[in-house]
Design a protein around this motif. Structure first.
Motif, PDB file in Angstrom:
ATOM      1  N   ARG A 179       0.831  -1.199   0.000  1.00 52.56           N
ATOM      2  CA  ARG A 179       0.000   0.000   0.000  1.00 52.56           C
ATOM      3  C   ARG A 179       0.869   1.255   0.000  1.00 52.56           C
ATOM      4  O   ARG A 179       0.574   2.223  -0.712  1.00 52.56           O
ATOM      5  N   ASN A 180       1.939   1.244   0.778  1.00 55.60           N
ATOM      6  CA  ASN A 180       2.850   2.394   0.806  1.00 55.60           C
ATOM      7  C   ASN A 180       3.497   2.623  -0.549  1.00 55.60           C
ATOM      8  O   ASN A 180       3.623   3.761  -1.002  1.00 55.60           O
ATOM      9  N   LEU A 186       2.322   1.661  -3.518  1.00 50.95           N
ATOM     10  CA  LEU A 186       1.322   2.129  -4.480  1.00 50.95           C
ATOM     11  C   LEU A 186       0.979   3.596  -4.259  1.00 50.95           C
ATOM     12  O   LEU A 186       0.828   4.351  -5.217  1.00 50.95           O
ATOM     13  N   LEU A 187       0.868   4.017  -3.021  1.00 49.07           N
ATOM     14  CA  LEU A 187       0.589   5.418  -2.723  1.00 49.07           C
ATOM     15  C   LEU A 187       1.753   6.310  -3.164  1.00 49.07           C
ATOM     16  O   LEU A 187       1.541   7.377  -3.741  1.00 49.07           O
ATOM     17  N   PHE A 188       2.974   5.867  -2.920  1.00 48.63           N
ATOM     18  CA  PHE A 188       4.156   6.620  -3.352  1.00 48.63           C
ATOM     19  C   PHE A 188       4.170   6.770  -4.873  1.00 48.63           C
ATOM     20  O   PHE A 188       4.392   7.868  -5.393  1.00 48.63           O
ATOM     21  N   CYS A 223       1.160  11.704 -10.085  1.00 50.66           N
ATOM     22  CA  CYS A 223       0.364  12.940 -10.021  1.00 50.66           C
ATOM     23  C   CYS A 223       1.278  14.168 -10.050  1.00 50.66           C
ATOM     24  O   CYS A 223       0.977  15.145 -10.742  1.00 50.66           O
ATOM     25  N   PHE A 235       1.576   6.502  -6.951  1.00 53.66           N
ATOM     26  CA  PHE A 235       0.424   7.302  -7.378  1.00 53.66           C
ATOM     27  C   PHE A 235       0.706   8.794  -7.202  1.00 53.66           C
ATOM     28  O   PHE A 235       0.475   9.596  -8.115  1.00 53.66           O
ATOM     29  N   LEU A 236       1.217   9.178  -6.046  1.00 54.28           N
ATOM     30  CA  LEU A 236       1.504  10.590  -5.801  1.00 54.28           C
ATOM     31  C   LEU A 236       2.653  11.093  -6.673  1.00 54.28           C
ATOM     32  O   LEU A 236       2.654  12.254  -7.105  1.00 54.28           O
ATOM     33  N   SER A 237       3.605  10.226  -6.971  1.00 51.76           N
ATOM     34  CA  SER A 237       4.705  10.608  -7.855  1.00 51.76           C
ATOM     35  C   SER A 237       4.200  10.879  -9.264  1.00 51.76           C
ATOM     36  O   SER A 237       4.585  11.866  -9.900  1.00 51.76           O
TER      37      SER A 237
END
Length: 62
Positions: free
Chosen positions: A25-26, A28-30, A36, A32-34
């Motif tokens: 999860r960490n 994927l979030l990293f 974006c 995704f935000l990258s």
């Protein structure tokens, strides 16, 4: 500026690699935000004079 963002992104990944790879999860979030961040940087490079999100919301709410 987008180059500086890319370099800082790589450095932060290297420093936090263990934490990011421990939980998917960490990671994927990293990612995704990258993505974006890069997308917003490219949009700004293409057209730096488009209205910001805050300006659009303010105009819509008035």
């Amino acid at each position: 500026m987008i180059y500086a963002f890319g370099i800082l992104l790589i450095l932060s990944f290297i420093r936090q690699k263990e934490l990011l790879l421990k939980k998917k999860r960490n990671l994927l979030l990293f990612l995704f935000l990258s993505v974006c961040g890069f997308t917003l940087g490219i949009v700004h490079l293409v057209s730096p004079y488009i209205p910001s999100i805050a300006y659009a919301i303010e105009k819509y709410l008035k």
